[in-house]
Design a protein around this motif. Structure first.
Motif, PDB file in Angstrom:
ATOM      1  N   ALA A 280      88.501 -13.101  47.018  1.00 50.71           N
ATOM      2  CA  ALA A 280      89.469 -14.162  47.297  1.00 50.71           C
ATOM      3  C   ALA A 280      90.675 -13.645  48.061  1.00 50.71           C
ATOM      4  CB  ALA A 280      89.915 -14.816  45.988  1.00 50.71           C
ATOM      5  N   SER A 281      91.083 -12.420  47.813  1.00 48.29           N
ATOM      6  CA  SER A 281      92.198 -11.782  48.516  1.00 48.29           C
ATOM      7  C   SER A 281      92.002 -10.286  48.389  1.00 48.29           C
ATOM      8  CB  SER A 281      93.542 -12.215  47.917  1.00 48.29           C
ATOM      9  OG  SER A 281      93.738 -11.607  46.655  1.00 48.29           O
ATOM     10  N   PRO A 282      92.788  -9.471  49.088  1.00 49.92           N
ATOM     11  CA  PRO A 282      92.632  -8.024  48.931  1.00 49.92           C
ATOM     12  C   PRO A 282      92.803  -7.541  47.491  1.00 49.92           C
ATOM     13  CG  PRO A 282      93.935  -8.509  50.883  1.00 49.92           C
ATOM     14  CD  PRO A 282      93.742  -9.819  50.162  1.00 49.92           C
ATOM     15  N   LYS A 283      93.454  -8.345  46.648  1.00 52.77           N
ATOM     16  CA  LYS A 283      93.716  -7.929  45.278  1.00 52.77           C
ATOM     17  C   LYS A 283      92.861  -8.652  44.236  1.00 52.77           C
ATOM     18  CE  LYS A 283      98.537  -6.548  46.044  1.00 52.77           C
ATOM     19  NZ  LYS A 283      99.936  -6.709  45.569  1.00 52.77           N
ATOM     20  N   VAL A 284      92.193  -9.723  44.617  1.00 53.28           N
ATOM     21  CA  VAL A 284      91.488 -10.565  43.645  1.00 53.28           C
ATOM     22  C   VAL A 284      90.020 -10.701  44.032  1.00 53.28           C
ATOM     23  CG1 VAL A 284      91.372 -12.804  42.504  1.00 53.28           C
ATOM     24  CG2 VAL A 284      93.603 -11.829  43.114  1.00 53.28           C
ATOM     25  N   THR A 285      89.135 -10.443  43.061  1.00 55.15           N
ATOM     26  CA  THR A 285      87.704 -10.594  43.271  1.00 55.15           C
ATOM     27  C   THR A 285      87.107 -11.377  42.100  1.00 55.15           C
ATOM     28  OG1 THR A 285      87.605  -8.443  44.366  1.00 55.15           O
ATOM     29  CG2 THR A 285      85.523  -9.379  43.641  1.00 55.15           C
ATOM     30  N   PHE A 286      86.198 -12.297  42.425  1.00 54.64           N
ATOM     31  CA  PHE A 286      85.482 -13.066  41.407  1.00 54.64           C
ATOM     32  C   PHE A 286      83.982 -12.795  41.548  1.00 54.64           C
ATOM     33  CE2 PHE A 286      89.349 -15.533  42.137  1.00 54.64           C
ATOM     34  CZ  PHE A 286      89.797 -15.735  40.834  1.00 54.64           C
ATOM     35  N   LYS A 287      83.301 -12.707  40.391  1.00 53.53           N
ATOM     36  CA  LYS A 287      81.853 -12.537  40.371  1.00 53.53           C
ATOM     37  C   LYS A 287      81.248 -13.545  39.407  1.00 53.53           C
ATOM     38  CE  LYS A 287      82.109  -7.512  41.053  1.00 53.53           C
ATOM     39  NZ  LYS A 287      81.715  -6.191  40.493  1.00 53.53           N
ATOM     40  N   ALA A 288      80.130 -14.152  39.831  1.00 55.74           N
ATOM     41  CA  ALA A 288      79.344 -15.018  38.951  1.00 55.74           C
ATOM     42  C   ALA A 288      77.920 -14.469  38.929  1.00 55.74           C
ATOM     43  CB  ALA A 288      79.360 -16.451  39.443  1.00 55.74           C
TER      44      ALA A 288
END
Length: 509
Positions: A280-288
């Motif tokens: 989502a951003s250089p600092k935020v990652t989401f995984k499903a």
């Protein structure tokens, strides 16, 4: 009575789980020795590694553990017997690992031999009888070829492997000496192709087979030979899998895969899996993530002695569906925050039951699902001066048939901090707190929640290059706590070790 108490009526199945270990060969040698006060437990390890000028690598390692065991007081349930089990809780472990590689070829060899004495009177064996133990011996070897072709866009991995397992359990039932064994042998091969020829796609395809050539189950009653049994089974399994990782753009990627397994006991099983990763951003990652796995019944589905247990050839694989959402946040380059929510659903579970026709013990599909839902929060922070803080907290509810699962805590927590000691070169200290919530036992009661504290000091000795010593204190405040027992035990719960001190030395050269 289960005549083979060390073996359950299920196995790891048709590759329901896959573990991958990357081993980096280290030059030189390593000697390690430790001594632990609880149960009087010395451990040792010798490792030799060399990288040759022609590019070949070699490593060999030997390790061992010898535990005298504690003298513990036991009550043996409805038998009315109680007493101290003296010198009946020891353990002896020997292990060897060897690895050699040259270019794309490698060879691995693992051997382990573990003997664990049993003072608990497990599986309703006679209490407080010396000489009862369970021994496992395992041998695994493989030759592997792994190389790249077509301008490094195609990776080819081929391997052939073999394995052996040996199990023995001498026990006493009604003053009659018995011996249960469970030897097995297998071999197999795998081919995996991994292609990056298509832009933004990583396509993987593989096939494998494993031939379990000899699965034996034996039971000897030395005082009543009419009960002796020797059963032989064999089974061939095949599997194929395909997976594609598609990088849609710099921020989004999707992975989808499907595995097919077949053997004559469970016919055909399909296992899908998939994942979605969003930067989502250089600092935020989401995984499903989602996956389905299965575990095939082992040869106990065919076991019958007409006295204690009957076969159930209709057993099918246990199944598990898991779903997970993970969020990672890096507020600083040296800090990572993670939040996870998950659910897993196990069904077709195999457990010991009673055959309605014969009234004898029989492994059956229970029809009772296990549903677990939970969340976990974690923090990892590193400072420039060498300190590190790791913390995590988990909340989980696992139920079977609308009842909380035995030996499953609602709450788990951990805080671990390590820092260098100022003014003392090479000295590091670590402190850890572990929290375990209450757990349900077999009789419906609960063990108390508890907190364990561990402390560790590590230092170089006299500035000798490669020589390191550590002093660890486990259960620092001598907490008294219990672990729930299994359904194979006469007891409902077991007391765990109190304060334990371990001293260890490592020398690398």
């Amino acid at each position: 009575m289960n005549l083979f108490p060390g073996l359950a009526a299920r196995s790891t199945g048709l590759n329901a789980m896959l573990g991958v270990v990357n081993i980096i060969t280290r030059k030189g040698a390593e000697l390690s020795a430790s001594y632990q006060t609880a149960e009087i437990m010395p451990q040792e390890r010798v490792t030799l590694g060399k990288q040759f000028e022609n590019g070949a690598d070699a490593l060999i390692s030997f390790s061992g553990l010898q535990s005298r065991g504690a003298n513990r007081f036991f009550e043996f349930g409805d038998s009315g017997i109680s007493g101290v089990a003296r010198h009946m809780d020891g353990e002896n472990v020997k292990q060897m690992f060897a690895r050699g590689s040259y270019g794309p070829l490698s060879f691995d060899f693992i051997y382990g031999n573990r003997k664990k004495e049993d003072p608990t009177g497990a599986y309703l064996s006679d209490p407080l009888i010396p000489g009862q133990f369970q021994r496992d011996r395992r041998l695994n070897a493989q030759i592997q070829y792994n190389d790249n072709f077509v301008n490094d866009t195609l990776n080819v991995l081929e391997r052939v492997f073999l394995g052996q397992y040996r199990y023995e359990n001498p026990a006493v039932y009604g003053d009659e000496r018995t011996l249960s064994t469970g030897p097995s042998d297998w071999h197999g091969a795998e081919l995996r192709l991994l292609s990056t020829a298509t832009t933004d796609h990583k396509l993987m395809f593989g096939v494998e087979y494993q031939n379990n050539t000899d699965i034996k189950q034996t039971f000897q009653n030395f005082d009543n030979p009419v009960q002796n049994i020797a059963l032989h089974n064999s089974i061939l399994r095949i599997g194929a899998y395909i997976q594609n990782e598609w990088c849609i753009n710099d921020a989004l990627s999707v992975t989808a895969g499907l595995r097919y397994d077949h053997n004559k006991w469970v016919d055909s099983v399909f296992s899908p899996r998939g994942g979605l990763i969003w930067q989502a951003s250089p600092k935020v990652t989401f995984k499903a993530l989602y996956s389905r796995s299965h575990r095939s019944p082992n040869s106990f589905r065919n076991y019958s002695d007409g006295t204690y247990q009957v076969a159930n050839p209709g057993l099918q694989s246990e199944m598990a569906d898991t779903a997970e959402i993970v969020a990672n946040y890096l507020p600083l380059p040296s800090m990572n925050l993670r939040a996870t929510v998950y659910q897993w659903d196990m069904h077709n579970i195999i457990a010991a039951g009673v055959d309605p026709i014969s009234g004898l013990s029989q492994y059956q599909q229970t029809g009772k699902r296990v549903l677990a839902k939970g969340t976990e929060l974690s923090l990892d922070k590193i400072w420039d001066f060498g300190g590190r803080l790791r913390a995590s907290y988990g909340l989980q509810n696992a139920e079977q048939h609308n009842s909380h699962l035995v030996n499953s805590p609602y709450h788990l927590g951990k805080i671990n901090i390590s820092i260098p000691i100022p003014l003392i070169t090479g000295l590091h200290a670590g402190y850890e707190l572990q929290y375990y919530g209450k757990r349900k036992t077999l009789d419906g009661t609960h063990t108390d929640s508890y907190v364990l504290a561990n402390f560790n000091l590590v230092t170089n000795i006299l500035q000798v290059k490669g020589l390191e010593a550590s002093l660890s204190i486990y259960n620092l405040f001598n907490e008294n706590y219990l672990h729930p027992a299994a359904d194979s035990n006469r007891q409902n719960a077991f007391w765990q070790p109190g304060r334990t001190v371990r001293f260890r030395m490592d020398y690398r050269f």
